[in-house]
Design an enzyme around this catalytic site. Structure first.
Site, PDB file in Angstrom:
ATOM      1  N   ASP A 163       0.850  -1.188   0.000  1.00 34.22           N
ATOM      2  CA  ASP A 163       0.000   0.000   0.000  1.00 34.22           C
ATOM      3  C   ASP A 163       0.890   1.243   0.000  1.00 34.22           C
ATOM      4  OD1 ASP A 163      -1.646   2.212   1.553  1.00 34.22           O
ATOM      5  OD2 ASP A 163      -3.105   0.789   0.785  1.00 34.22           O
TER       6      ASP A 163
ATOM      7  N   ASP B 229      -2.143   9.826 -10.231  1.00 32.57           N
ATOM      8  CA  ASP B 229      -2.139   8.763 -11.243  1.00 32.57           C
ATOM      9  C   ASP B 229      -0.718   8.447 -11.690  1.00 32.57           C
ATOM     10  OD1 ASP B 229      -4.849   8.705 -11.070  1.00 32.57           O
ATOM     11  OD2 ASP B 229      -5.232   9.683 -12.988  1.00 32.57           O
TER      12      ASP B 229
ATOM     13  N   ASN C  14      -2.611  13.277  -3.790  1.00 35.13           N
ATOM     14  CA  ASN C  14      -3.795  13.767  -4.499  1.00 35.13           C
ATOM     15  C   ASN C  14      -4.212  15.157  -4.017  1.00 35.13           C
ATOM     16  OD1 ASN C  14      -4.266  11.696  -6.320  1.00 35.13           O
ATOM     17  ND2 ASN C  14      -5.517  10.525  -4.906  1.00 35.13           N
TER      18      ASN C  14
ATOM     19  N   GLU D 145      -4.865   2.575  -4.001  1.00 39.71           N
ATOM     20  CA  GLU D 145      -3.399   2.636  -4.006  1.00 39.71           C
ATOM     21  C   GLU D 145      -2.765   1.347  -3.496  1.00 39.71           C
ATOM     22  OE1 GLU D 145      -4.766   4.757  -0.166  1.00 39.71           O
ATOM     23  OE2 GLU D 145      -5.498   4.405  -2.193  1.00 39.71           O
TER      24      GLU D 145
END
Length: 341
Positions: free
Chosen positions: A214, A231, A222, A257
């Site tokens: 993770d 992204d 973000n 993620e």
């Protein structure tokens, strides 16, 4: 079909079925076609690829079977349609994220305009000549008001477009049940993982290890840099993890993620070493945010590693790896659990 061809077909089928049983291959149409072609020995490259997969896994996982079938057996027209739909899904994903970022920028711009209104409306009370400034103030307020109206309309249009794209994505998800790849990162998707994982535990579970990874503090990327940079981080992490996969280890995007790696015919110690190599590799990643002209160097991930135990279900194995991943996050992130002995 001539009698000769029928006899040859029957002979190949008699050869294929025992091999499928030996390697615990499910009797699906795709697998029949694949192994029928294999025993026919008409495509040496297919045979070599299939032999390699069998050596790595002691079976042929469902996704591997599907990909070999697509490459060596399936009708090219069928493949063109699948590729077109996958590309469409990728385009929709990228456009969706771009619109979300633009929508966010428009909202921020609108907030700034409203703040400027307050400042402009105070000018006439701060010692300026009303005759000299008032006309200019009114003109600026009017212009800003027009901009605000345009921004509100644009924001509404973006929201409408976003709704339409979300609906299209749902339709794609409902109709494209055979897509095996994640459109954003290019690695296998959750559906491919579910298929392979269930197949591995049903056909050749001994030594199967699971690595859950993770990305640390992904929400910060973000929120700080926007979804496009987020992204970019996902794609870079997927590429780096994929580069570390070897000896049959296979990478999938698990969701958001989070990534998962199936390591076949292995041991916990070896799978943990692989996860540690992946962790160190991610630490060296460096990306540039072109919008803010900043370099992003603080990319890392946390890992949980577990090995299949006798009578353990697939969900229990996932939960075991997920608990270790959670503990790695809780203990400070950017680490692999369990700790090596």
């Amino acid at each position: 079909m001539s009698l000769e061809l029928l006899q040859a077909a029957a002979l190949n089928l008699k050869k294929a079925v025992p091999l499928m049983l030996k390697h615990k291959i499910p009797t699906t149409p795709v697998n029949y076609a694949l192994w029928y072609t294999y025993v026919g020995e008409q495509n040496p490259e297919l045979n070599q690829r299939l032999d390699t997969v069998i050596a790595q896994y002691n079976t042929c996982p469902p996704v591997s079977s599907e990909l070999l079938y697509r490459q060596y057996v399936a009708d090219p027209v069928e493949l063109d349609v699948r590729e077109m739909r996958q590309n469409l899904d990728a385009m929709v994903t990228e456009l969706s994220q771009s619109l979300k970022d633009t929508n966010l920028d428009a909202n921020e711009f609108q907030s700034r305009i409203e703040s400027n209104f307050e400042k402009l409306n105070r000018i006439e009370y701060e010692g300026f000549s009303v005759e000299q400034v008032l006309d200019l103030v009114r003109s600026l307020v009017k212009e800003s008001d027009n901009i605000r109206s345009s921004t509100e309309f644009f924001t509404g249009q973006l929201q409408k477009a976003q709704t339409e794209i979300d609906a299209l994505k749902k339709k794609l998800e409902q109709t494209e049940k055979d897509v095996l790849y994640d459109a954003l990162t290019g690695c296998f998707n959750r559906r491919a993982f579910d298929s392979d994982f269930a197949g591995m535990l049903a056909q050749a579970p001994l030594g199967t290890c699971l690595i859950l990874a993770d990305i640390d503090h992904f929400k910060v990327f973000n929120d700080t840099y926007g979804h496009q940079l987020g992204d970019q981080v996902l794609r870079a992490v997927a590429k780096r993890l994929q580069e570390s996969c070897r000896d049959g280890a296979k990478l999938y995007r698990f969701g958001g993620e989070e990534f998962v790696i199936i390591v076949p015919k292995s041991q916990l110690r070896i799978a943990r070493q692989l996860a540690e190599a992946m962790r160190r590799g991610l630490e060296k990643l460096s990306l540039k945010d072109r919008r803010k002209d900043e370099r992003i160097n603080n990319i890392s991930a946390s890992f949980g590693v577990a090995q299949w135990q006798e009578k353990q279900t697939g969900m229990q194995l996932i939960e075991a790896a997920d608990k270790l991943l959670y503990d790695a996050k809780r203990l400070g992130r950017n680490r692999v659990l369990p700790i090596s002995n």
